[in-house]
Design a protein around this motif. Structure first.
Motif, PDB file in Angstrom:
ATOM      1  N   GLN A   1      -6.571   1.640   1.015  1.00  0.00           N
ATOM      2  CA  GLN A   1      -6.778   0.201   1.002  1.00  0.00           C
ATOM      3  C   GLN A   1      -8.172  -0.176   1.500  1.00  0.00           C
ATOM      4  OE1 GLN A   1      -4.396  -1.993  -0.258  1.00  0.00           O
ATOM      5  NE2 GLN A   1      -3.387  -0.074  -0.803  1.00  0.00           N
ATOM      6  N   ASP A   2      -8.986   0.810   1.757  1.00  0.00           N
ATOM      7  CA  ASP A   2     -10.336   0.580   2.255  1.00  0.00           C
ATOM      8  C   ASP A   2     -11.120   1.873   2.078  1.00  0.00           C
ATOM      9  OD1 ASP A   2     -12.533  -0.565   3.390  1.00  0.00           O
ATOM     10  OD2 ASP A   2     -11.564  -1.124   5.279  1.00  0.00           O
TER      11      ASP A   2
ATOM     12  N   LEU B   1      -7.159   0.960  -7.678  1.00  0.00           N
ATOM     13  CA  LEU B   1      -7.741  -0.150  -6.927  1.00  0.00           C
ATOM     14  C   LEU B   1      -7.672   0.123  -5.428  1.00  0.00           C
ATOM     15  CD1 LEU B   1      -8.925  -3.039  -6.932  1.00  0.00           C
ATOM     16  CD2 LEU B   1      -6.567  -3.889  -6.861  1.00  0.00           C
ATOM     17  N   ILE B   2      -8.816   0.045  -4.777  1.00  0.00           N
ATOM     18  CA  ILE B   2      -8.880   0.231  -3.333  1.00  0.00           C
ATOM     19  C   ILE B   2      -9.092  -1.102  -2.624  1.00  0.00           C
ATOM     20  CG2 ILE B   2     -10.028   1.443  -1.449  1.00  0.00           C
ATOM     21  CD1 ILE B   2      -8.552   3.293  -3.383  1.00  0.00           C
ATOM     22  N   MET B   3     -10.093  -1.867  -3.081  1.00  0.00           N
ATOM     23  CA  MET B   3     -10.422  -3.133  -2.429  1.00  0.00           C
ATOM     24  C   MET B   3     -10.438  -4.259  -3.467  1.00  0.00           C
ATOM     25  SD  MET B   3     -13.439  -1.863   0.152  1.00  0.00           S
ATOM     26  CE  MET B   3     -13.492  -3.407   1.051  1.00  0.00           C
ATOM     27  N   PRO B   4      -9.404  -5.101  -3.511  1.00  0.00           N
ATOM     28  CA  PRO B   4      -9.388  -6.212  -4.473  1.00  0.00           C
ATOM     29  C   PRO B   4     -10.129  -7.427  -3.924  1.00  0.00           C
ATOM     30  CG  PRO B   4      -7.284  -6.086  -3.341  1.00  0.00           C
ATOM     31  CD  PRO B   4      -8.114  -4.964  -2.799  1.00  0.00           C
ATOM     32  N   PHE B   5     -10.962  -8.030  -4.764  1.00  0.00           N
ATOM     33  CA  PHE B   5     -11.685  -9.253  -4.436  1.00  0.00           C
ATOM     34  C   PHE B   5     -12.347  -9.157  -3.055  1.00  0.00           C
ATOM     35  CE2 PHE B   5      -8.637 -10.402  -7.688  1.00  0.00           C
ATOM     36  CZ  PHE B   5      -9.414 -11.140  -8.560  1.00  0.00           C
TER      37      PHE B   5
ATOM     38  N   MET C   1     -15.703  -8.560  -5.206  1.00  0.00           N
ATOM     39  CA  MET C   1     -15.833  -7.312  -5.942  1.00  0.00           C
ATOM     40  C   MET C   1     -14.515  -6.531  -5.897  1.00  0.00           C
ATOM     41  SD  MET C   1     -18.687  -6.589  -7.458  1.00  0.00           S
ATOM     42  CE  MET C   1     -20.323  -7.313  -7.622  1.00  0.00           C
ATOM     43  N   ASN C   2     -14.092  -6.037  -7.053  1.00  0.00           N
ATOM     44  CA  ASN C   2     -12.886  -5.220  -7.152  1.00  0.00           C
ATOM     45  C   ASN C   2     -13.323  -3.766  -7.311  1.00  0.00           C
ATOM     46  OD1 ASN C   2     -10.472  -7.303  -7.584  1.00  0.00           O
ATOM     47  ND2 ASN C   2     -12.287  -8.063  -8.662  1.00  0.00           N
ATOM     48  N   VAL C   3     -13.110  -2.986  -6.269  1.00  0.00           N
ATOM     49  CA  VAL C   3     -13.627  -1.620  -6.226  1.00  0.00           C
ATOM     50  C   VAL C   3     -12.476  -0.638  -6.440  1.00  0.00           C
ATOM     51  CG1 VAL C   3     -15.028   0.016  -4.947  1.00  0.00           C
ATOM     52  CG2 VAL C   3     -15.348  -2.432  -4.571  1.00  0.00           C
TER      53      VAL C   3
ATOM     54  N   GLY D   1       0.821  -1.205   0.000  1.00  0.00           N
ATOM     55  CA  GLY D   1       0.000   0.000   0.000  1.00  0.00           C
ATOM     56  C   GLY D   1       0.852   1.251   0.000  1.00  0.00           C
ATOM     57  N   ALA D   2       1.987   1.196   0.708  1.00  0.00           N
ATOM     58  CA  ALA D   2       2.908   2.331   0.713  1.00  0.00           C
ATOM     59  C   ALA D   2       3.558   2.502  -0.654  1.00  0.00           C
ATOM     60  CB  ALA D   2       3.974   2.122   1.794  1.00  0.00           C
TER      61      ALA D   2
END
Length: 605
Positions: free
Chosen positions: A412-413, A378-382, A370-372, A68-69
């Motif tokens: 990340q969220d 990309l914030i939230m994968p699967f 869901m990949n948002v 994430g960093a």
């Protein structure tokens, strides 16, 4: 292992006593204000808030995940595409002072002028006001660099018309801790190009400039002003380079980031790489899928990090460009669903497009979620909006861009607002509706009673699968549906279970053929879902899938061997070509020498 621990030294052969990120914030601060602060008080310079060095570490804990960093630093380069950026390189380098490993980011964006680099190194300042840029809080550079290592040095070159400037900034947690500073001090150096020469650019006093140079040379990986300026050689006209050193280690004294296991990737050492699957072959396939690899492989994570594919921009990881993957393109029986969230009474109507479909590996293993994305990122994968204990929603994957909600600071969220909760409920409903409508396309009995009766009639007309198939199906249920090792890369959507409108004369057709030129094994998520009583898998379909998958697995191995042989042949031919060119060059030299000698000889009389 070379570079495995990254060495113990800091920029000047000194490092923090604790090299674990999650423990590095625990230290005793100075009991009394530093001498510099006393001098500031006496000079009346008290028009700013002081920030203790501990805040650098506390601020960086917003990143629970090292990738994430890294994504934050990639975002900074992507935001520079509007300023002409065409690449961001991520690679390792060596700190020559102690032979430790450094993580280096370099882009060819617009760069930062002296004012811009000071804003970058400050806390909470951002000039990004565009609705399209990813960064907005002015905090990403500090949190990301300090999450990856204790120290970071920035080299940036800006070209503003005829004014070309070079700037260097040092953000060193080691320096602040070792010198017991109770305020964050960021030494900076500026230069300008004047008559083709690099000359110092002094904004304060010459004494301040000299003091900054001394600190940077003592606490950075570079020992002289010439070595510092050498870092600008590969920044041609404009761009930025960030070197992060004194990288954090795990509890075993090894670097958190693994540079050794894969020369073309950066891996997370402590991430759980174990995967589900009954057989060794199944586990191997699971490990290849993006939903599993993104947890510990930076190349896998960055391949899906941005929703839209770049046209004139590349992420180059360890010298090799990252191939972007659009998750929506990997789905079969895809459907587009429109969602209009109720954002606010006085705001514009928002319309969100959700791509939903079955993963191409369905139904053998349960890849779902869901990949948002938010503003292309990309914030939230699967994201599993459904519980894993039910077969409903199995293998259903969705993709959407949710720009109407704000991500958390680590991106990340999302913030748990009522709007987000409504989104979660809506996505759950989308998956369940899709499953109810199309689950029979991957071999499940239809949920709808009328469609189920038609489906059973189709099976009856197609013939009894027989005891052998029933036995295989029973085994399939006991193992969670793991009846084969590999599924086709792609399916022809027209080659599905055929049902006539009235249910009469129906027959079951096999799934479409896979592309024979597919070289890569498809991966499967390790989270297999137990098959419930609702929507059991059809034994005939499972038998057909098993047969096709065994054939495809064999075909894949044959293609791999053929690819290896072709690569060896190409290598041998290239070597022969090089040798032939060398011989031709020697013959040409000999021919020139002979012609020269003949011209020098007197004519024969």
């Amino acid at each position: 292992m070379a570079g495995g621990t990254g060495g113990a030294g800091g920029g000047g052969g000194r490092a923090l006593d604790c090299r674990s990120f999650w423990k590095a914030g625990a230290f005793e601060s100075a009991s009394a204000p530093s001498r510099e602060f006393h001098d500031a008080l006496e000079a009346g310079d008290f028009d700013r808030a002081r920030v203790h060095p501990k805040f650098l570490h506390t601020n960086a804990t917003s990143h629970k995940w090292a990738f994430g960093a890294i994504a934050e630093l990639l975002d900074n380069a992507v935001d520079e595409i509007c300023n002409g950026a065409t690449f961001i390189k991520v690679d390792k380098s060596v700190n020559l002072k102690d032979n430790s490993t450094m993580l280096v980011f370099q882009d060819d964006g617009g760069g930062m002028d002296p004012e811009g680099v000071r804003r970058c190194m400050s806390l909470g300042f951002s000039t990004k006001k565009s609705k399209k840029t990813i960064g907005q809080y002015g905090n990403g550079f500090k949190t990301s660099t300090m999450r990856l290592g204790a120290d970071a040095i920035v080299f940036t070159r800006a070209n503003r018309g005829s004014n070309v400037t070079l700037s260097i900034g040092l953000l060193s947690y080691t320096f602040l801790r070792r010198t017991m500073k109770d305020d964050i001090v960021v030494p900076m150096l500026d230069f300008k190009i004047q008559d083709g020469h690099i000359v110092p650019l002094v904004y304060g006093s010459q004494g301040d400039w000299d003091s900054s140079l001394k600190i940077i040379l003592e606490w950075s990986p570079f020992s002289s002003k010439e070595e510092l300026l050498q870092q600008f050689k590969d920044i041609v006209s404009h761009g930025t380079k960030v070197a992060i050193y004194n990288l954090w280690m795990n509890d075993d004294g090894l670097l958190e980031l693994d540079f050794e296991d894969d020369d073309e990737d950066i891996l997370l050492r402590d991430q759980d790489k174990a995967s589900g699957g009954v057989t060794k072959a199944q586990k191997e396939i699971v490990q290849q899928h993006i939903s599993h690899r993104l947890r510990f492989s930076l190349r896998a994570y960055t391949s899906i990090l941005y929703l839209k594919k770049f046209e004139n921009f590349q992420i180059i990881l360890r010298g090799k460009p990252v191939e972007q993957i659009r998750i929506a393109d990997e789905l079969k029986f895809k459907k587009l669903v429109t969602y209009k969230p109720q954002v606010a009474h006085d705001s514009q109507v928002v319309s969100v497009k959700v791509d939903v479909g079955f993963a191409k590996e369905a139904p053998v293993l349960g890849i779902f979620g869901m990949n948002v994305y938010h503003k292309n990122r990309l914030i939230m994968p699967f994201w599993k909006v459904l519980q894993e204990g039910s077969s409903r929603g199995r293998s259903v994957v969705g993709v959407l861009e949710a720009n109407f909600i704000e991500p958390a600071h680590d991106k990340q969220d999302f913030e748990r607002t009522p709007l987000f909760i409504r989104l979660e409920a809506k996505l759950r409903q989308i998956i369940l509706d899709y499953w109810k409508e199309k689950c029979h396309l991957i071999g499940y009995q239809p949920v709808d009673p009328q469609l189920r009766s038609q489906y059973k009639a189709a099976l009856k007309d197609s013939g009894n699968p027989g005891p052998k198939s029933q036995q295989k199906a029973s085994t399939s249920r006991r193992t969670g549906g793991h009846t084969s090792n590999l599924l086709p890369e792609t399916y022809d959507d027209t080659e599905v279970i055929g049902l006539t409108a009235n249910g009469s004369g129906s027959r079951v057709r096999s799934f479409g053929q896979a592309q024979e030129n597919s070289m890569e094994p498809v991966g499967l998520d390790e989270n297999s879902v137990d098959i419930g009583s609702e929507g059991a898998l059809d034994p005939y379909i499972m038998e057909k899938l098993s047969e096709e998958n065994i054939g495809l697995f064999t075909r894949r191995e044959e293609l791999r061997q053929r690819d290896t042989q072709l690569r060896q042949t190409v290598g041998e031919l290239e070597q022969q070509l090089a040798e032939t060119k060398k011989k031709c060059a020697q013959l040409a030299d000999d021919l020139r020498i002979r012609k020269s000698q003949q011209q020098q000889q007197p004519p024969y009389i």
